[in-house]
Design a protein around this motif. Sequence first.
Motif, PDB file in Angstrom:
ATOM      1  N   GLN A 166       0.800  -1.725   0.172  1.00 12.96           N
ATOM      2  CA  GLN A 166      -0.001   0.359   0.233  1.00 12.96           C
ATOM      3  C   GLN A 166       0.768   1.251  -0.017  1.00 12.96           C
ATOM      4  O   GLN A 166       0.172   1.653   0.302  1.00 12.96           O
ATOM      5  CB  GLN A 166      -0.891   0.337   0.927  1.00 12.96           C
ATOM      6  CG  GLN A 166      -1.884  -0.959   1.059  1.00 12.96           C
ATOM      7  CD  GLN A 166      -2.913  -1.423   0.131  1.00 12.96           C
ATOM      8  OE1 GLN A 166      -3.299  -0.189  -0.297  1.00 12.96           O
ATOM      9  NE2 GLN A 166      -3.153  -2.471  -0.201  1.00 12.96           N
ATOM     10  N   SER A 167       2.102   1.504  -0.139  1.00 16.03           N
ATOM     11  CA  SER A 167       3.014   2.460   0.086  1.00 16.03           C
ATOM     12  C   SER A 167       3.129   2.798  -1.162  1.00 16.03           C
ATOM     13  O   SER A 167       2.706   2.764  -2.351  1.00 16.03           O
ATOM     14  CB  SER A 167       4.775   2.129   0.110  1.00 16.03           C
ATOM     15  OG  SER A 167       5.129   1.558  -0.605  1.00 16.03           O
ATOM     16  N   LYS A 168       3.379   4.761  -1.715  1.00 14.78           N
ATOM     17  CA  LYS A 168       3.435   5.089  -2.397  1.00 14.78           C
ATOM     18  C   LYS A 168       4.918   4.207  -3.388  1.00 14.78           C
ATOM     19  O   LYS A 168       4.497   4.532  -4.530  1.00 14.78           O
ATOM     20  CB  LYS A 168       4.324   6.859  -2.112  1.00 14.78           C
ATOM     21  CG  LYS A 168       2.293   7.375  -1.540  1.00 14.78           C
ATOM     22  CD  LYS A 168       2.708   9.044  -0.998  1.00 14.78           C
ATOM     23  CE  LYS A 168       1.969  10.054  -0.755  1.00 14.78           C
ATOM     24  NZ  LYS A 168       2.174  10.797  -0.568  1.00 14.78           N
ATOM     25  N   ARG A 169       5.766   4.156  -2.612  1.00 16.58           N
ATOM     26  CA  ARG A 169       6.859   3.528  -3.582  1.00 16.58           C
ATOM     27  C   ARG A 169       6.192   1.715  -3.845  1.00 16.58           C
ATOM     28  O   ARG A 169       6.918   2.196  -5.173  1.00 16.58           O
ATOM     29  CB  ARG A 169       8.155   2.681  -2.021  1.00 16.58           C
ATOM     30  CG  ARG A 169       8.964   4.270  -2.241  1.00 16.58           C
ATOM     31  CD  ARG A 169      10.131   4.323  -1.385  1.00 16.58           C
ATOM     32  NE  ARG A 169      10.710   5.045  -0.781  1.00 16.58           N
ATOM     33  CZ  ARG A 169      12.008   5.206   0.423  1.00 16.58           C
ATOM     34  NH1 ARG A 169      11.729   3.673   0.401  1.00 16.58           N
ATOM     35  NH2 ARG A 169      11.871   6.258   0.762  1.00 16.58           N
ATOM     36  N   ALA A 170       6.146   1.104  -3.668  1.00 14.88           N
ATOM     37  CA  ALA A 170       5.673   0.288  -3.563  1.00 14.88           C
ATOM     38  C   ALA A 170       4.166   0.651  -5.408  1.00 14.88           C
ATOM     39  O   ALA A 170       4.601  -0.464  -6.086  1.00 14.88           O
ATOM     40  CB  ALA A 170       4.458  -0.594  -2.812  1.00 14.88           C
ATOM     41  N   LYS A 171       3.342   1.359  -4.747  1.00 17.45           N
ATOM     42  CA  LYS A 171       2.728   2.064  -6.254  1.00 17.45           C
ATOM     43  C   LYS A 171       3.350   2.106  -7.385  1.00 17.45           C
ATOM     44  O   LYS A 171       2.868   1.844  -8.530  1.00 17.45           O
ATOM     45  CB  LYS A 171       1.391   2.803  -5.414  1.00 17.45           C
ATOM     46  CG  LYS A 171       0.651   2.279  -5.038  1.00 17.45           C
ATOM     47  CD  LYS A 171      -0.285   3.351  -4.473  1.00 17.45           C
ATOM     48  CE  LYS A 171      -1.480   2.469  -3.324  1.00 17.45           C
ATOM     49  NZ  LYS A 171      -2.852   3.377  -2.846  1.00 17.45           N
ATOM     50  N   ALA A 172       4.554   2.872  -7.387  1.00 14.83           N
ATOM     51  CA  ALA A 172       5.203   3.187  -8.226  1.00 14.83           C
ATOM     52  C   ALA A 172       6.286   2.623  -9.011  1.00 14.83           C
ATOM     53  O   ALA A 172       6.581   2.406 -10.011  1.00 14.83           O
ATOM     54  CB  ALA A 172       6.665   4.734  -7.771  1.00 14.83           C
ATOM     55  N   VAL A 173       6.319   1.319  -8.135  1.00 14.83           N
ATOM     56  CA  VAL A 173       7.116   0.036  -8.768  1.00 14.83           C
ATOM     57  C   VAL A 173       6.140  -0.288  -9.082  1.00 14.83           C
ATOM     58  O   VAL A 173       6.370  -1.249 -10.448  1.00 14.83           O
ATOM     59  CB  VAL A 173       7.733  -0.599  -7.303  1.00 14.83           C
ATOM     60  CG1 VAL A 173       8.206  -2.062  -7.726  1.00 14.83           C
ATOM     61  CG2 VAL A 173       9.219  -0.542  -7.026  1.00 14.83           C
ATOM     62  N   LEU A 174       4.896  -0.989  -8.842  1.00 14.09           N
ATOM     63  CA  LEU A 174       3.856  -1.335  -9.708  1.00 14.09           C
ATOM     64  C   LEU A 174       3.376  -0.944 -10.776  1.00 14.09           C
ATOM     65  O   LEU A 174       2.996  -1.829 -12.202  1.00 14.09           O
ATOM     66  CB  LEU A 174       2.468  -1.952  -8.769  1.00 14.09           C
ATOM     67  CG  LEU A 174       3.369  -3.390  -7.601  1.00 14.09           C
ATOM     68  CD1 LEU A 174       1.810  -3.190  -6.834  1.00 14.09           C
ATOM     69  CD2 LEU A 174       3.611  -4.436  -7.967  1.00 14.09           C
ATOM     70  N   ALA A 175       3.303   0.691 -11.349  1.00 16.11           N
ATOM     71  CA  ALA A 175       3.073   0.904 -12.297  1.00 16.11           C
ATOM     72  C   ALA A 175       3.860   0.903 -13.751  1.00 16.11           C
ATOM     73  O   ALA A 175       2.999   1.128 -14.721  1.00 16.11           O
ATOM     74  CB  ALA A 175       2.934   2.525 -11.737  1.00 16.11           C
ATOM     75  N   ASP A 176       4.713   0.272 -13.260  1.00 15.17           N
ATOM     76  CA  ASP A 176       6.174   1.025 -14.619  1.00 15.17           C
ATOM     77  C   ASP A 176       6.567  -0.902 -14.508  1.00 15.17           C
ATOM     78  O   ASP A 176       6.533  -1.773 -13.511  1.00 15.17           O
ATOM     79  CB  ASP A 176       7.152   1.508 -13.616  1.00 15.17           C
ATOM     80  CG  ASP A 176       8.474   1.153 -14.436  1.00 15.17           C
ATOM     81  OD1 ASP A 176       9.219   0.507 -14.811  1.00 15.17           O
ATOM     82  OD2 ASP A 176       8.585   2.940 -15.296  1.00 15.17           O
TER      83      ASP A 176
END
Length: 66
Positions: free
Chosen positions: A5-15
Amino acid sequence: MKALQSKRAKAVLADPEARDQLRSFLATRTGRPAGHAAGVRAELIEVQQAGGKTLRVQPRVVAKAA
């Protein structure tokens, strides 16, 4: 498995490229004991963000949370 749920995790999963790197990391590390890869540095996952910033994430497998 719990979703990240973190912003970093979302950024990684979006790329797409970073997501593939994370999937590869998990596929090769998941079944191993915690001390098996001691001393071996995990690969870095890099995500290019808006504004030219680079987010570098070093993944690691941790014990399951309660």
